[in-house]
Design an enzyme around this catalytic site. Structure first.
Site, PDB file in Angstrom:
ATOM      1  N   HIS A  64      -0.271   3.458  -8.483  1.00 60.70           N
ATOM      2  CA  HIS A  64      -1.150   4.606  -8.321  1.00 60.70           C
ATOM      3  C   HIS A  64      -2.373   4.503  -9.236  1.00 60.70           C
ATOM      4  O   HIS A  64      -2.921   5.532  -9.660  1.00 60.70           O
ATOM      5  CB  HIS A  64      -0.416   5.916  -8.593  1.00 60.70           C
ATOM      6  CG  HIS A  64       0.668   6.216  -7.609  1.00 60.70           C
ATOM      7  ND1 HIS A  64       1.554   7.275  -7.758  1.00 60.70           N
ATOM      8  CD2 HIS A  64       1.029   5.601  -6.450  1.00 60.70           C
ATOM      9  CE1 HIS A  64       2.397   7.290  -6.738  1.00 60.70           C
ATOM     10  NE2 HIS A  64       2.104   6.278  -5.938  1.00 60.70           N
ATOM     11  N   LEU A  79       0.869  -1.167   0.000  1.00 58.55           N
ATOM     12  CA  LEU A  79       0.000   0.000   0.000  1.00 58.55           C
ATOM     13  C   LEU A  79       0.912   1.223   0.000  1.00 58.55           C
ATOM     14  O   LEU A  79       1.917   1.246   0.709  1.00 58.55           O
ATOM     15  CB  LEU A  79      -0.899   0.028   1.248  1.00 58.55           C
ATOM     16  CG  LEU A  79      -2.007  -1.017   1.358  1.00 58.55           C
ATOM     17  CD1 LEU A  79      -2.748  -0.855   2.682  1.00 58.55           C
ATOM     18  CD2 LEU A  79      -2.993  -0.919   0.189  1.00 58.55           C
ATOM     19  N   ASP A  80       0.568   2.219  -0.789  1.00 55.28           N
ATOM     20  CA  ASP A  80       1.358   3.438  -0.793  1.00 55.28           C
ATOM     21  C   ASP A  80       1.403   4.039   0.598  1.00 55.28           C
ATOM     22  O   ASP A  80       0.487   3.846   1.407  1.00 55.28           O
ATOM     23  CB  ASP A  80       0.751   4.460  -1.764  1.00 55.28           C
ATOM     24  CG  ASP A  80       0.839   4.010  -3.205  1.00 55.28           C
ATOM     25  OD1 ASP A  80       1.743   3.218  -3.517  1.00 55.28           O
ATOM     26  OD2 ASP A  80      -0.001   4.456  -4.011  1.00 55.28           O
ATOM     27  N   ARG A  81       2.453   4.792   0.860  1.00 52.04           N
ATOM     28  CA  ARG A  81       2.648   5.368   2.187  1.00 52.04           C
ATOM     29  C   ARG A  81       1.415   6.111   2.712  1.00 52.04           C
ATOM     30  O   ARG A  81       1.008   5.912   3.854  1.00 52.04           O
ATOM     31  CB  ARG A  81       3.866   6.294   2.179  1.00 52.04           C
ATOM     32  CG  ARG A  81       4.189   6.887   3.530  1.00 52.04           C
ATOM     33  CD  ARG A  81       5.484   7.663   3.493  1.00 52.04           C
ATOM     34  NE  ARG A  81       5.915   8.038   4.827  1.00 52.04           N
ATOM     35  CZ  ARG A  81       7.095   8.566   5.108  1.00 52.04           C
ATOM     36  NH1 ARG A  81       7.965   8.773   4.146  1.00 52.04           N
ATOM     37  NH2 ARG A  81       7.411   8.884   6.352  1.00 52.04           N
TER      38      ARG A  81
END
Length: 259
Positions: free
Chosen positions: A162, A53-55
């Site tokens: 993204h 998961l992105d930050r």
């Protein structure tokens, strides 16, 4: 400590707070608190990541407790046999439901991909989405006299970098708090007036087949205080009843916006 959503002898899943890195990265050498090491110390066992998961994204993060199980889970991800459900708040009014089939060119990192081939072809990217609720608030932000927002549920069929953020931008409804692809003025206004000071993207649920037992498994992650405040402010408390609410002891903040 992180909230453990599910654990057995083969798997562990946690509710990743916004602002946390999944693992240490040379791109942010000063960051000491990351999910992998925190979970390892918390359960006293080595863990293996199978997805990311992105930050700034919060929600369900699944890890394996052995390399063999990690391989089996990775196969499910690669073969698109897992169903991921996200919730997001986007700018403007997005109506109805649809499937967006819009190929994406891989995004390259300025540092990590410095020597990579710059010419990339677009890759298939498909996202199912549906509008759950809309609101208009009498607050002027940027060039608009009022602020309009939509609560959206999304399920990506592919896993491009993204993807959800870029697909919403393609629809001209960027996710609030998206410092890389969204509107900086809108993000600042949403933070100032409605407390949405993070990327408003949450991995609410992950559905899969247990890699060892073969049983169906659904893991859900609760919403943090920023999300809860937003839902109350907009009167959306009953829109996603299947997603619980949680309290994190130490809520992390989103990474610094990209100017």
């Amino acid at each position: 400590m992180l909230e453990i959503l599910y654990q057995d002898e083969w798997l562990v899943a946690v509710n990743k707070p916004s602002g946390w890195l999944v693992h240490r990265s040379w791109l942010d050498r000063d960051e000491k608190v990351v999910v992998m090491q925190t979970v390892r110390d918390q359960i006293g066992q080595h863990v293996f990541t199978v997805h990311r998961l992105d930050r700034p994204t919060s929600g369900v993060l699944l890890m394996a407790l052995s390399s063999e199980v990690a391989h089996l889970l990775s196969q499910q991800f690669e073969q698109h046999k897992m169903q991921k459900t996200y919730h997001a708040v986007v700018r403007g009014w997005l109506d109805g439901s649809a499937t967006l089939d819009y190929p994406l060119v891989e995004e390259l990192d300025k540092i990590a991909d410095k020597f990579a081939t710059q010419e990339r072809t677009a890759q298939p990217a498909v996202t199912d989405y549906r509008s759950l609720a809309q609101v208009e608030m009498p607050v002027a932000i940027s060039r608009y006299n009022s602020a309009r927002y939509t609560l959206v549920e999304m399920s990506p069929r592919t896993g491009r970098k993204h993807q959800l953020r870029r697909h919403m931008v393609h629809l001209r409804h960027p996710i609030i708090g998206d410092s890389a692809h969204g509107d900086l003025r809108q993000n600042r206004g949403a933070a100032e007036h409605f407390g949405m000071n993070r990327l408003m993207l949450h991995a609410s649920a992950l559905s899969l087949t247990h890699p060892v037992t073969g049983e169906p498994l659904v893991i859900r992650a609760g919403l943090d205080r920023v999300w809860q405040g937003m839902l109350e402010h907009f009167g959306w408390q009953d829109q996603i009843p299947e997603v619980p609410r949680v309290e994190f002891a130490d809520e992390a903040v989103q990474d610094k916006p990209t100017e």
